[in-house]
Design a protein around this motif. Structure first.
Motif, PDB file in Angstrom:
ATOM      1  N   SER A  46       0.842  -1.185   0.000  1.00 50.96           N
ATOM      2  CA  SER A  46       0.000   0.000   0.000  1.00 50.96           C
ATOM      3  C   SER A  46       0.884   1.245   0.000  1.00 50.96           C
ATOM      4  CB  SER A  46      -0.896  -0.035   1.235  1.00 50.96           C
ATOM      5  OG  SER A  46      -1.735   1.093   1.233  1.00 50.96           O
ATOM      6  N   GLY A  47       0.584   2.176  -0.876  1.00 55.16           N
ATOM      7  CA  GLY A  47       1.358   3.414  -0.940  1.00 55.16           C
ATOM      8  C   GLY A  47       2.585   3.343  -1.834  1.00 55.16           C
ATOM      9  N   LYS A  50       1.133   2.188  -7.073  1.00 52.89           N
ATOM     10  CA  LYS A  50       0.431   1.406  -8.102  1.00 52.89           C
ATOM     11  C   LYS A  50      -0.674   2.216  -8.781  1.00 52.89           C
ATOM     12  CE  LYS A  50      -0.838  -1.780  -5.117  1.00 52.89           C
ATOM     13  NZ  LYS A  50      -0.325  -1.124  -3.884  1.00 52.89           N
ATOM     14  N   SER A  51      -1.540   2.810  -7.972  1.00 54.83           N
ATOM     15  CA  SER A  51      -2.644   3.589  -8.558  1.00 54.83           C
ATOM     16  C   SER A  51      -2.101   4.813  -9.294  1.00 54.83           C
ATOM     17  CB  SER A  51      -3.626   4.036  -7.476  1.00 54.83           C
ATOM     18  OG  SER A  51      -4.249   2.911  -6.902  1.00 54.83           O
ATOM     19  N   THR A  52      -1.069   5.417  -8.723  1.00 52.46           N
ATOM     20  CA  THR A  52      -0.455   6.572  -9.389  1.00 52.46           C
ATOM     21  C   THR A  52       0.027   6.172 -10.777  1.00 52.46           C
ATOM     22  OG1 THR A  52       0.232   7.446  -7.255  1.00 52.46           O
ATOM     23  CG2 THR A  52       1.380   8.297  -9.185  1.00 52.46           C
TER      24      THR A  52
HETATM   25  N1  LIG Z   1      -3.601  13.111  -4.646  1.00 47.30           N
HETATM   26  C1  LIG Z   1      -2.560  12.852  -3.830  1.00 47.30           C
HETATM   27  N2  LIG Z   1      -1.987  13.848  -3.105  1.00 47.30           N
HETATM   28  C2  LIG Z   1      -0.945  13.603  -2.297  1.00 47.30           C
HETATM   29  N3  LIG Z   1      -0.368  12.386  -2.134  1.00 47.30           N
HETATM   30  C3  LIG Z   1      -0.892  11.370  -2.821  1.00 47.30           C
HETATM   31  C4  LIG Z   1      -2.020  11.532  -3.700  1.00 47.30           C
HETATM   32  N4  LIG Z   1      -2.322  10.333  -4.251  1.00 47.30           N
HETATM   33  C5  LIG Z   1      -1.427   9.467  -3.728  1.00 47.30           C
HETATM   34  N5  LIG Z   1      -0.575  10.076  -2.872  1.00 47.30           N
HETATM   35  C6  LIG Z   1       0.550   9.439  -2.156  1.00 47.30           C
HETATM   36  O1  LIG Z   1       1.385   8.799  -3.113  1.00 47.30           O
HETATM   37  C7  LIG Z   1       1.809   7.525  -2.674  1.00 47.30           C
HETATM   38  C8  LIG Z   1       1.387   6.451  -3.672  1.00 47.30           C
HETATM   39  O2  LIG Z   1      -0.041   6.351  -3.666  1.00 47.30           O
HETATM   40  P1  LIG Z   1      -0.825   5.297  -4.552  1.00 47.30           P
HETATM   41  O3  LIG Z   1      -2.259   5.598  -4.408  1.00 47.30           O
HETATM   42  O4  LIG Z   1      -0.253   5.287  -5.919  1.00 47.30           O
HETATM   43  O5  LIG Z   1      -0.441   3.935  -3.817  1.00 47.30           O
HETATM   44  P2  LIG Z   1      -0.972   2.447  -4.088  1.00 47.30           P
HETATM   45  O6  LIG Z   1       0.230   1.602  -4.346  1.00 47.30           O
HETATM   46  O7  LIG Z   1      -2.031   2.467  -5.117  1.00 47.30           O
HETATM   47  O8  LIG Z   1      -1.572   2.053  -2.663  1.00 47.30           O
HETATM   48  P3  LIG Z   1      -2.864   1.126  -2.289  1.00 47.30           P
HETATM   49  O9  LIG Z   1      -2.410  -0.289  -2.451  1.00 47.30           O
HETATM   50  O10 LIG Z   1      -3.123   1.473  -0.867  1.00 47.30           O
HETATM   51  O11 LIG Z   1      -3.982   1.491  -3.205  1.00 47.30           O
HETATM   52  C9  LIG Z   1       1.220   7.341  -1.281  1.00 47.30           C
HETATM   53  O12 LIG Z   1       2.218   7.663  -0.349  1.00 47.30           O
HETATM   54  C10 LIG Z   1       0.085   8.339  -1.223  1.00 47.30           C
HETATM   55  O13 LIG Z   1      -0.120   8.806   0.068  1.00 47.30           O
END
Ligand SMILES: Nc1ncnc2c1ncn2[C@@H]1O[C@H](COP(=O)(O)OP(=O)(O)OP(=O)(O)O)[C@@H](O)[C@H]1O
Ligand SMILES: [Mg+2]
Length: 229
Positions: A46-47, A50-52
């Protein structure tokens, strides 16, 4: 960069979110390529970004640095309407929370992305939506509202909706995250079948190692970087 055989290329893709004084680097110089017809899984804690990564590929967000080429198009060069057209024409999105419209039936939800363009279409939108519901095994549920469907069924409607524009690429962010493991296996099988039968490229974000293992290839992210390839 060669693009013909690759549906996605990212080069040194970097995303920093600015929160006032502090910056969060969500993605650091990620370079990867996805072949046409490939089924790629993206995993990581998590974090880890991936979603980014998925949002940058899908042009839902813009990079701080680096490049994204999707289907041969340098997406960072697109603006406003061009971006919306590009997404509508080439990409199908599937999200963890289904994002169906509660007051529309399954059939209407599938039709929805193309309803504003219905008059210019060379095919009958309702018939296509019916066909897609059949593809995902929900012909009998066409007139149900989302609230009258199980989680797994709702996600299959969302997948049918993602297919309505005949995308070359499906981007799915934790599509099995809100359904039980049996429904999750069904969704994975459906995505695999669409990939195999229609040649749709798939990028699937998942926490589930077993599901990731069913992909052609797994990319692991950690702290915004690719851990392996
Ligand atoms: N709009 C935003 N503004 C500020 N920080 C963000 C934003 N979106 C994501 N982050 C930060 O960027 C990092 C990556 O986030 P992301 O959502 O890509 O993670 P992830 O791998 O998809 O996590 P998960 O498995 O929980 O969905 C995290 O530390 C998150 O807090
Ligand atoms: Mg995420």
């Amino acid at each position: 960069m060669a693009t013909n055989d690759q549906v996605i290329i990212t080069k040194d893709l970097t995303k920093e979110y600015r929160m006032g004084e502090v910056g969060v680097v969500a993605l650091r110089e990620v370079s990867l390529a996805v072949e046409r017809g490939e089924f790629l899984a993206v995993t990581g804690p998590s974090g880890s970004g991936k979603s980014t990564l998925l949002n940058l590929i899908g042009t839902l967000d813009t990079p701080t640095a680096g490049r994204v080429v999707v289907d041969g198009v340098e997406v960072s060069a697109l603006r406003g309407n061009q971006l919306a057209d590009f997404r509508r024409e080439r990409i199908g999105f599937v999200f963890q929370l289904f994002n169906l419209i509660p007051v529309l039936t399954a059939l209407e939800n599938v039709m929805l992305p193309l309803i504003p363009y219905q008059r210019g279409l060379k095919f009958n939108l309702k018939e296509r939506a019916q066909e897609l519901l059949k593809t995902v095994g929900l012909s009998e549920r066409a007139h149900h509202l989302p609230g009258q469907l199980s989680g797994g069924e709702q996600q299959r409607v969302a997948i049918a909706r993602a297919l309505v524009n005949t995308p070359r690429l499906i981007l799915a962010d934790e599509p099995t995250g809100n359904v039980d493991s049996k429904a999750g296996a069904g969704i994975m099988a459906l995505l695999r079948r669409l990939n195999g039968e229609r040649g749709v490229s798939v990028v699937l974000v998942t926490h589930n190692e077993a599901l990731a293992g069913e992909a052609d290839r797994v990319v692991r992210l950690r702290d915004g970087r690719v851990e392996n390839e």
